[in-house]
Design an enzyme around this catalytic site. Structure first.
Site, PDB file in Angstrom:
ATOM      1  N   LYS A  20      68.151  25.077 101.772  1.00 52.53           N
ATOM      2  CA  LYS A  20      67.822  24.883 103.188  1.00 52.53           C
ATOM      3  C   LYS A  20      68.602  23.664 103.690  1.00 52.53           C
ATOM      4  O   LYS A  20      69.191  23.683 104.779  1.00 52.53           O
ATOM      5  CB  LYS A  20      66.315  24.653 103.378  1.00 52.53           C
ATOM      6  CG  LYS A  20      65.396  25.715 102.717  1.00 52.53           C
ATOM      7  CD  LYS A  20      63.913  25.390 102.938  1.00 52.53           C
ATOM      8  CE  LYS A  20      62.949  25.819 101.827  1.00 52.53           C
ATOM      9  NZ  LYS A  20      62.722  27.209 101.579  1.00 52.53           N
TER      10      LYS A  20
ATOM     11  N   HIS B 139      64.040  33.130  90.488  1.00 50.07           N
ATOM     12  CA  HIS B 139      64.390  32.014  91.360  1.00 50.07           C
ATOM     13  C   HIS B 139      65.041  30.910  90.522  1.00 50.07           C
ATOM     14  O   HIS B 139      64.349  30.191  89.788  1.00 50.07           O
ATOM     15  CB  HIS B 139      63.087  31.520  91.995  1.00 50.07           C
ATOM     16  CG  HIS B 139      63.252  30.460  93.031  1.00 50.07           C
ATOM     17  ND1 HIS B 139      63.846  30.694  94.247  1.00 50.07           N
ATOM     18  CD2 HIS B 139      62.890  29.159  93.040  1.00 50.07           C
ATOM     19  CE1 HIS B 139      63.826  29.580  94.954  1.00 50.07           C
ATOM     20  NE2 HIS B 139      63.261  28.631  94.251  1.00 50.07           N
TER      21      HIS B 139
ATOM     22  N   SER C 275      67.315  26.760  96.848  1.00 51.72           N
ATOM     23  CA  SER C 275      65.934  26.702  97.310  1.00 51.72           C
ATOM     24  C   SER C 275      65.743  25.677  98.419  1.00 51.72           C
ATOM     25  O   SER C 275      66.449  25.726  99.416  1.00 51.72           O
ATOM     26  CB  SER C 275      65.034  26.428  96.108  1.00 51.72           C
ATOM     27  OG  SER C 275      63.764  26.914  96.365  1.00 51.72           O
TER      28      SER C 275
ATOM     29  N   TRP D 118      59.299  35.804  96.838  1.00 54.82           N
ATOM     30  CA  TRP D 118      58.758  34.710  97.661  1.00 54.82           C
ATOM     31  C   TRP D 118      59.768  34.266  98.715  1.00 54.82           C
ATOM     32  O   TRP D 118      59.416  33.885  99.826  1.00 54.82           O
ATOM     33  CB  TRP D 118      58.383  33.552  96.726  1.00 54.82           C
ATOM     34  CG  TRP D 118      57.766  32.336  97.348  1.00 54.82           C
ATOM     35  CD1 TRP D 118      58.267  31.062  97.328  1.00 54.82           C
ATOM     36  CD2 TRP D 118      56.506  32.247  98.036  1.00 54.82           C
ATOM     37  NE1 TRP D 118      57.411  30.194  97.969  1.00 54.82           N
ATOM     38  CE2 TRP D 118      56.325  30.898  98.408  1.00 54.82           C
ATOM     39  CE3 TRP D 118      55.532  33.180  98.381  1.00 54.82           C
ATOM     40  CZ2 TRP D 118      55.194  30.453  99.107  1.00 54.82           C
ATOM     41  CZ3 TRP D 118      54.406  32.725  99.081  1.00 54.82           C
ATOM     42  CH2 TRP D 118      54.252  31.381  99.425  1.00 54.82           C
TER      43      TRP D 118
END
Ligand code: GTR
Length: 414
Positions: free
Chosen positions: A255, A392, A251, A342
């Site tokens: 990044k 997620h 998540s 998402w």
């Protein structure tokens, strides 16, 4: 479905493929002024630097200068971790700049069966002690996000959160696979809040500076920088094969893992687990989380220049597949989860697909298919992709794939 008004579009996430705007995928192999790249030397000398510079100045932000020095301190070590299978180390890394300093701690588990060991290096969200039930792991004193679920209040980590994230780190499988794990609590490097007075940024301020400049680093770039400093330590440890360190993250930390891999070519491979917007997912699709939305919810993650693309993704001369391309030809794994819309799984997949031309240029294999694989059917090449069932998260299943892939593409046993 009904067409959304422009004002609503800013707040209502889109999940409908038919509402995805039409756009041209920027070509990784055409320079900003239109020159075609046909050789790896041109990629390395011309195109990669201009792309890197764009991401650095317009997306994640530049690191303003160099540290004055850093030091490593072995705080704790044991040869009898994980029922004797592994060695545990806890190493404090201290960074010095402008008379100020910042410390963070690396928790390491290394397989006794393989020396030196290749490593997965990744941040955790709730402290090193949250990833294992091992009572010897030191509880961080750094600021933490409160969480009722994990018994964290007053922004302070305690025994209550020991082991709460065990399921996200398939530690035994990693060790049995012949890899080590190195993890760091991300809040020690930069607390995840919109406050630039603390964390790494503050060490680098010029006199009277209180926040980074428009093109200077946000938190993601600070976390990425921390991963590189951890790698500086790993390079000094003879038990570790530092030429085979994979940067891993989930998540927001995915990044950071991607940006770490792009900005520090010493990372031998990168794993992006459900990194989504500002990570592996294409921004121009505007599916799920958008640039405007992420810059509003998390104003400290990217550099200020990135806000120019809020509700204005079409103005971006790049997209996130070109971040992935910066990692080429090193092994890269992009993973999504079916119920994590998402993060736009399809946008993550397409990003891997569109980065493939650069892997091709090097004669390495990527994701040439334009059709997404079925769930739980990984496509593993130097550039790999899977979408698994579920939400997620990071699961055993994810780690089983990463370990298999890393054995084949990153650290092949002699
Ligand atoms: C969400 C954020 C995502 C992702 C996620 C996470 O709230 O919108 O970009 O980073 O948090 O880190 O779990």
């Amino acid at each position: 479905s009904y067409p959304l008004s422009m004002a609503m579009a800013q707040f209502e996430p889109n999940y409908d493929e038919r509402q995805v705007p039409e756009f041209k995928i920027p070509d990784p192999l055409t320079t900003f002024d239109g020159k075609k790249i046909t050789a790896t030397s041109e990629w390395e000398n011309t195109r990669r630097p201009e792309l890197y510079q764009f991401f650095e100045e317009q997306v994640y932000g530049k690191v303003p200068g160099k540290l004055d020095s850093l030091s490593f301190n072995m705080v704790e070590t044991s040869d009898d971790a994980l029922n004797g299978k592994a060695q545990r180390k806890q190493v404090e890394v201290s960074l010095f700049k402008n008379g100020k300093s910042l410390d963070f701690n690396i928790l390491l588990y290394l397989p006794k069966s393989r020396k030196p060991a290749p490593i997965f290096l990744g941040y955790n969200f709730y402290g090193n002690h949250s990833i294992t039930d091992d009572p010897n792991v030191i509880v961080s004193k750094a600021w933490a996000m409160d969480s009722e679920e994990f018994g964290i209040s007053g922004h302070t980590l305690t025994e209550a959160s020991r082991g709460v994230r065990v399921h996200r780190w398939a530690l035994e499988k990693i060790i049995d696979g012949g890899f080590g794990l190195a993890t760091i609590y991300y809040g020690e490097v930069d607390p995840d809040k919109n406050d630039f007075s603390d964390g790494l940024h503050s060490l680098f301020y010029m006199e009277s500076q209180e926040i980074p400049k428009k093109d200077e680093w946000g938190s993601i770039a600070a976390w990425a920088f921390g991963m590189s400093r951890a790698l500086d330590y790993l390079e000094t440890d003879p038990d570790i094969d530092a030429s085979h360190v994979v940067s891993f993250g989930h998540s927001r930390l995915g990044k950071a893992a991607l940006w770490a891999g792009a900005s520090d070519t010493r990372f031998a491979g990168v794993i992006s687990n459900d990194s989504g917007c500002g990570g592996a997912a294409l921004s121009k699709r505007q599916v799920g989380e958008t640039v405007g939305r992420i810059n509003t919810s998390f104003p400290h993650w990217f550099c200020d220049n990135f806000t120019e693309y809020n509700e204005n993704e079409e103005a971006l001369p790049v997209d996130q597949h070109e971040l992935l391309a910066l990692i080429a030809p090193r092994p890269l794994y992009v993973a999504s989860a079916e119920d994590d819309q998402w993060a736009d799984p399809r946008g993550e997949f397409l990003s891997a697909h569109y980065a493939t031309s650069v892997y091709d240029l090097y004669g390495t294999k990527g994701i040439s298919d334009t059709k997404m694989p079925e769930v739980n059917s990984p496509v593993q090449n130097t550039l790999a992709y899977h979408i698994r069932t579920g939400k997620h998260d990071v699961t055993e299943y994810d780690w089983e794939q990463y370990i298999d892939w890393a054995k084949r593409f990153v650290a092949v046993k002699p």
